[in-house]
Design an enzyme around this catalytic site. Structure first.
Site, PDB file in Angstrom:
ATOM      1  N   ILE A 166     -70.669 -36.153  34.978  1.00 39.52           N
ATOM      2  CA  ILE A 166     -70.224 -36.370  33.606  1.00 39.52           C
ATOM      3  C   ILE A 166     -71.401 -36.689  32.690  1.00 39.52           C
ATOM      4  O   ILE A 166     -72.267 -37.498  33.019  1.00 39.52           O
ATOM      5  CB  ILE A 166     -69.159 -37.497  33.545  1.00 39.52           C
TER       6      ILE A 166
ATOM      7  N   CYS B  59     -60.719 -52.740  18.029  1.00 39.52           N
ATOM      8  CA  CYS B  59     -60.020 -51.617  18.662  1.00 39.52           C
ATOM      9  C   CYS B  59     -58.834 -52.201  19.413  1.00 39.52           C
ATOM     10  O   CYS B  59     -58.722 -53.414  19.570  1.00 39.52           O
ATOM     11  CB  CYS B  59     -60.941 -50.830  19.598  1.00 39.52           C
TER      12      CYS B  59
END
Length: 483
Positions: free
Chosen positions: A185, A457
């Site tokens: 990744i 968040c």
């Protein structure tokens, strides 16, 4: 509240033993994903063709439904209500009561599924109930081909099941039905989508990250990996392995000819990832490579990259074009991460070869000191992905976390725009500004630095990671807001 969870069709065509194993694994996955709810009334029961979920806490319904739509192996979810009935006319009366307001001014059809022995067929119920609804709701009209509303009913023995809502699932196979894979990744569009595709196909996906850009790069990729795991794969524990590849890149820049650098770098990554995979018993590597997308992704170069290791390399995006990959990233929610993720691999070679020669590559690699590769692999950092959130708390321990705001504070909502639209953040007498996380690094410096900014968040993971990044850049006027 009751949900009926329907299986992905490919599961239903498996042999009896395989089908039962898949259903058992899916049931376990659902329990693992929902265990954080701590709902003592939650009951999950598996059947031959569906899984039944019940809870007495109706307030948890939306959260449960949202979680179910993100678990691989589920075709769709029916939100239902169980009722008893006496005869076919009673079925019609209860359906009229439930659907009268919904069908006003709409076209509709009735669809019935039936289990057990009855004096009537499914078609009989469809015609009787449909005709009754058509007579009693004047503005409603029957349309059997393209109805605006489909009235779904199920008759199970002596129970009438009214389908209140249908939610589409993720499809695919339950995670754990296939073997583990290791995703290389980078945080870009391709690797995130390829990781998702293997999760959806039933693989537990571990993550291997080659760090070429320092701690800021690693933090960004951890955000992507944690997001993918938390959203689609949280039923299983997975590893996040970070390898400091800067020494390897330095050796390549010094010892390898310019045109061969890209292929050699990819071969080194495959070698390193293969060692990690072997260490943890992982069967295959996953990459986001697509044919012809960049110079190292021609067939000739891909073949040479594969030859660097005996480990199977899966490339789920091999035939996908970039536009399609970006659309998939947008659907699964990784687009915003990828937009601002720096790409370090492309800068090391000015004129890369598109058709590498094996003998030439091996000659260039003969100059490489492989002890450097072995050292960086041995020093790789391996963490449980669930600890990323905890690590972010520890890393930003010097960043104050507050639950209340002063009048002079500015609250920065760093969620993605679609999340902000879905759950707007409004606080009295406090200035709330929108600055999505992927714009923080480039736009935070433009803000009035005489003020204190509180990052927000939903879960607190992103805000802590971003606070750490800003602290590393020298900003001291940053806090984390957790109400």
């Amino acid at each position: 509240m009751k949900f009926i969870i329907k299986l992905f069709p490919e599961i239903t065509i498996k042999s009896q033993s395989v089908r039962l194993r898949f259903i058992k694994i899916l049931t376990t996955n659902i329990r693992n994903v929902l265990k954080h709810l701590e709902d003592d009334t939650l009951a999950i029961v598996r059947h031959w063709d569906h899984i039944e979920l019940r809870t007495k806490d109706d307030n948890l319904g939306p959260e449960i439904c949202d979680a179910l739509t993100r678990i691989p192996g589920i075709h769709h979810i029916l939100e239902v209500e169980d009722r008893s009935y006496s005869d076919m006319h009673n079925i019609f009366e209860q359906t009229l009561e439930a659907y009268r307001e919904t069908l006003v001014g709409k076209t509709f059809c009735v669809r019935v599924k039936r289990r057990g022995k009855h004096e009537f067929s499914s078609g009989d119920v469809e015609r009787y109930v449909g005709g009754g609804l058509n007579q009693h709701i004047e503005s409603a009209k029957v349309n059997l081909t393209r109805p605006q509303v489909t009235v779904n009913l199920e008759v199970d023995q002596d129970k009438l099941i009214l389908v209140k809502a249908r939610h589409e699932g993720l499809g695919g196979f339950p995670i754990g039905t296939q073997e583990d894979v290791l995703s290389l990744i980078s945080g870009g569009f391709d690797s995130g989508v390829s990781s998702y595709m293997l999760m959806r196909r039933g693989c537990r996906v571990h993550y291997c990250f080659f760090n070429l850009g320092g701690s800021a790069h690693e933090i960004g990729v951890k955000q992507v990996a944690h997001y993918l795991w938390n959203r689609f794969g949280s039923s299983h524990r997975v590893r996040f392995i970070a390898i400091d590849f800067e020494p390897v890149v330095g050796e390549i820049l010094e010892k390898v000819e310019d045109g061969q650098m890209g292929v050699v770098l990819k071969r080194m990554m495959v070698r390193a990832a293969s060692q990690v995979a072997e260490r943890y018993g992982v069967q295959a590597l996953v990459t986001g490579e697509a044919l012809g997308q960049v110079s190292s992704q021609t067939l000739t170069n891909l073949r040479l990259i594969d030859n660097a290791s005996d480990t199977l390399i899966l490339r789920p995006l091999i035939s996908h074009d970039k536009e399609h990959i970006i659309n998939l990233a947008r659907q699964i929610g990784t687009e915003d991460f990828a937009k601002t993720m720096p790409e370090y691999c492309g800068v090391i070679s000015k004129s890369p070869t598109v058709k590498a020669v094996k003998a030439k590559i091996e000659e260039e690699e003969s100059h490489f000191d492989f002890s450097i590769l072995d050292r960086v692999v041995s020093e790789a950092k391996n963490v449980d992905i669930r600890e990323i959130a905890q690590q972010s708390r520890e890393q930003v321990v010097e960043v104050e976390t507050v639950a209340e705001l002063a009048d002079t504070d500015v609250l920065l909502d760093i969620r993605a725009p679609d999340e902000q639209e879905e759950k707007p953040l409004k606080l009295d007498q406090v200035e709330v500004r929108s600055l999505p996380f992927y714009k923080l690094s480039s736009q935070f410096a433009d803000l009035d630095q005489s003020k204190t900014y509180l990052l927000y968040c939903d879960r607190g993971v992103m805000s802590r990671l971003q606070a750490l990044y800003l602290r590393e850049q020298g900003y001291t006027n940053v806090k984390v807001y957790r109400p």
